[in-house]
Motif scaffolding. Structure first.
Motif, PDB file in Angstrom:
ATOM      1  N   VAL A 193      -0.185  -1.968  -7.653  1.00  0.00           N
ATOM      2  CA  VAL A 193      -0.706  -0.098  -8.408  1.00  0.00           C
ATOM      3  C   VAL A 193      -0.980  -0.226  -9.589  1.00  0.00           C
ATOM      4  O   VAL A 193      -0.129  -0.155 -10.901  1.00  0.00           O
ATOM      5  CB  VAL A 193       0.579   0.834  -8.063  1.00  0.00           C
ATOM      6  CG1 VAL A 193       0.737   0.789  -6.652  1.00  0.00           C
ATOM      7  CG2 VAL A 193       1.759   0.359  -8.255  1.00  0.00           C
ATOM      8  N   LEU A 194      -1.994   1.011  -9.926  1.00  0.00           N
ATOM      9  CA  LEU A 194      -2.135   1.408 -11.483  1.00  0.00           C
ATOM     10  C   LEU A 194      -1.176   2.783 -11.635  1.00  0.00           C
ATOM     11  O   LEU A 194      -1.626   3.428 -11.036  1.00  0.00           O
ATOM     12  CB  LEU A 194      -3.238   0.969 -11.873  1.00  0.00           C
ATOM     13  CG  LEU A 194      -3.808   1.613 -12.833  1.00  0.00           C
ATOM     14  CD1 LEU A 194      -4.256   0.916 -13.980  1.00  0.00           C
ATOM     15  CD2 LEU A 194      -5.230   1.853 -12.629  1.00  0.00           C
ATOM     16  N   ALA A 237       4.523   7.830 -14.225  1.00  0.00           N
ATOM     17  CA  ALA A 237       4.438   6.986 -13.124  1.00  0.00           C
ATOM     18  C   ALA A 237       4.034   7.558 -11.359  1.00  0.00           C
ATOM     19  O   ALA A 237       3.677   7.809 -10.580  1.00  0.00           O
ATOM     20  CB  ALA A 237       5.786   7.002 -12.306  1.00  0.00           C
ATOM     21  N   GLY A 238       2.498   8.068 -12.243  1.00  0.00           N
ATOM     22  CA  GLY A 238       1.533   9.311 -10.967  1.00  0.00           C
ATOM     23  C   GLY A 238       0.252   7.858 -10.860  1.00  0.00           C
ATOM     24  O   GLY A 238       0.005   7.485 -11.690  1.00  0.00           O
ATOM     25  N   VAL A 239      -0.033   7.537  -9.231  1.00  0.00           N
ATOM     26  CA  VAL A 239      -0.244   6.476  -9.210  1.00  0.00           C
ATOM     27  C   VAL A 239      -1.311   7.000  -8.551  1.00  0.00           C
ATOM     28  O   VAL A 239      -2.412   8.104  -8.232  1.00  0.00           O
ATOM     29  CB  VAL A 239      -0.434   6.260  -7.823  1.00  0.00           C
ATOM     30  CG1 VAL A 239      -0.805   4.936  -6.851  1.00  0.00           C
ATOM     31  CG2 VAL A 239       1.743   5.659  -7.194  1.00  0.00           C
ATOM     32  N   ARG A 240      -2.346   6.410  -9.883  1.00  0.00           N
ATOM     33  CA  ARG A 240      -3.372   6.248 -10.015  1.00  0.00           C
ATOM     34  C   ARG A 240      -4.428   5.508  -8.594  1.00  0.00           C
ATOM     35  O   ARG A 240      -6.232   5.790  -8.712  1.00  0.00           O
ATOM     36  CB  ARG A 240      -4.198   5.527 -11.262  1.00  0.00           C
ATOM     37  CG  ARG A 240      -4.128   6.580 -12.732  1.00  0.00           C
ATOM     38  CD  ARG A 240      -3.935   5.956 -13.765  1.00  0.00           C
ATOM     39  NE  ARG A 240      -3.480   6.623 -14.800  1.00  0.00           N
ATOM     40  CZ  ARG A 240      -3.735   6.257 -16.216  1.00  0.00           C
ATOM     41  NH1 ARG A 240      -4.446   5.322 -16.570  1.00  0.00           N
ATOM     42  NH2 ARG A 240      -2.655   6.692 -17.059  1.00  0.00           N
ATOM     43  N   GLU A 241      -4.585   3.929  -8.350  1.00  0.00           N
ATOM     44  CA  GLU A 241      -5.258   3.134  -7.782  1.00  0.00           C
ATOM     45  C   GLU A 241      -4.053   1.790  -7.258  1.00  0.00           C
ATOM     46  O   GLU A 241      -2.760   1.781  -7.802  1.00  0.00           O
ATOM     47  CB  GLU A 241      -6.133   2.321  -8.205  1.00  0.00           C
ATOM     48  CG  GLU A 241      -7.401   1.511  -7.550  1.00  0.00           C
ATOM     49  CD  GLU A 241      -7.666   2.501  -5.938  1.00  0.00           C
ATOM     50  OE1 GLU A 241      -8.370   1.983  -6.134  1.00  0.00           O
ATOM     51  OE2 GLU A 241      -7.994   3.799  -6.622  1.00  0.00           O
ATOM     52  N   THR A 242      -4.383   1.688  -5.955  1.00  0.00           N
ATOM     53  CA  THR A 242      -3.638   0.372  -5.024  1.00  0.00           C
ATOM     54  C   THR A 242      -4.543   0.156  -4.955  1.00  0.00           C
ATOM     55  O   THR A 242      -6.118  -0.077  -4.041  1.00  0.00           O
ATOM     56  CB  THR A 242      -3.001   1.355  -4.423  1.00  0.00           C
ATOM     57  OG1 THR A 242      -1.751   2.349  -4.965  1.00  0.00           O
ATOM     58  CG2 THR A 242      -2.212   0.018  -3.491  1.00  0.00           C
ATOM     59  N   VAL A 243      -4.048  -1.396  -4.973  1.00  0.00           N
ATOM     60  CA  VAL A 243      -4.486  -2.657  -4.240  1.00  0.00           C
ATOM     61  C   VAL A 243      -3.374  -3.606  -3.787  1.00  0.00           C
ATOM     62  O   VAL A 243      -3.151  -4.356  -3.701  1.00  0.00           O
ATOM     63  CB  VAL A 243      -4.827  -3.182  -5.577  1.00  0.00           C
ATOM     64  CG1 VAL A 243      -6.243  -5.077  -4.999  1.00  0.00           C
ATOM     65  CG2 VAL A 243      -6.448  -3.023  -6.733  1.00  0.00           C
ATOM     66  N   TRP A 244      -4.874  -3.746  -1.832  1.00  0.00           N
ATOM     67  CA  TRP A 244      -3.709  -4.924  -1.331  1.00  0.00           C
ATOM     68  C   TRP A 244      -4.653  -5.852  -1.236  1.00  0.00           C
ATOM     69  O   TRP A 244      -5.898  -6.135  -0.994  1.00  0.00           O
ATOM     70  CB  TRP A 244      -3.156  -4.228  -0.816  1.00  0.00           C
ATOM     71  CG  TRP A 244      -2.412  -3.476  -0.322  1.00  0.00           C
ATOM     72  CD1 TRP A 244      -0.901  -3.407  -0.165  1.00  0.00           C
ATOM     73  CD2 TRP A 244      -2.361  -2.085  -0.353  1.00  0.00           C
ATOM     74  NE1 TRP A 244      -0.479  -1.593   0.042  1.00  0.00           N
ATOM     75  CE2 TRP A 244      -1.607  -1.404   0.213  1.00  0.00           C
ATOM     76  CE3 TRP A 244      -4.272  -1.164  -0.359  1.00  0.00           C
ATOM     77  CZ2 TRP A 244      -1.147   0.470   0.337  1.00  0.00           C
ATOM     78  CZ3 TRP A 244      -3.480   0.215  -0.438  1.00  0.00           C
ATOM     79  CH2 TRP A 244      -2.564   0.977  -0.284  1.00  0.00           C
ATOM     80  N   VAL A 245      -4.125  -7.509  -1.452  1.00  0.00           N
ATOM     81  CA  VAL A 245      -4.108  -8.772  -1.457  1.00  0.00           C
ATOM     82  C   VAL A 245      -3.612  -9.228   0.124  1.00  0.00           C
ATOM     83  O   VAL A 245      -2.583  -9.849  -0.336  1.00  0.00           O
ATOM     84  CB  VAL A 245      -4.980  -9.110  -2.267  1.00  0.00           C
ATOM     85  CG1 VAL A 245      -5.063 -10.556  -2.269  1.00  0.00           C
ATOM     86  CG2 VAL A 245      -5.595  -8.524  -3.626  1.00  0.00           C
TER      87      VAL A 245
END
Length: 158
Positions: free
Chosen positions: A97-98, A103-111
């Motif tokens: 998470v970015l 701590a407001g989430v800007r972007e999430t990535v899953w691999v």
């Protein structure tokens, strides 16, 4: 492009930043009461935080803060001032998470992980972090430390 380090060079600066982060918007006098710091120490600790753009003083006092004496101009942490990457590794995926300073989430990535060998997990963490940093900056990222070559051009509009 690397953001400068947070100006948390003294214990007072750390206390003031943590207090404003947890309780803001909050007036300087209340920061002093909560931390036990003198008004001068609070002012000295706040100055580099404001200069770095990670804390700002609200321009208008909050409703209900009107009292005798000087108006209260609460301090708040500027969440967008910095980006923070967090990574969680599970048995079958890496989640990144970015966020900003608040701590407001800007972007999430899953691999997904093909297996749990160290090499595969490290490569997945590198991919997650690279993708988040590229998303934030709008440009590709290079790092000689982890062997990321720089790709030409921006990857998204800034």
């Amino acid at each position: 492009m690397t953001a400068p380090a947070l100006p948390l060079k003294t214990p007072a600066a750390v206390e003031v930043f943590a207090t404003v982060l947890a309780l803001g918007p909050i007036g300087r006098a209340e920061v002093g009461r909560r931390t036990g710091l003198s008004p001068a120490a609070v002012t000295k600790a706040v100055a580099p935080l404001v200069e770095a753009g990670i804390v700002r003083e609200e321009s208008l006092p909050r409703a209900g803060d009107a009292a005798a004496g000087r108006p209260v101009h609460p301090l708040v942490v500027v969440g967008e001032a910095r980006a923070v990457v967090g990574v969680k590794i599970t048995h079958d995926e890496v989640i990144g998470v970015l966020t900003g300073l608040t701590a407001g989430v800007r972007e999430t990535v899953w691999v997904r992980l093909a297996d749990s060998t160290v090499e595969v997990v490290v490569a997945a963490v590198e991919e997650v972090v690279r993708r988040l940093v590229e998303w934030e900056s709008g440009a590709s990222v290079a790092s000689s430390v982890v062997g990321w070559p720089r790709a030409p051009g921006p990857l998204r509009a800034p």
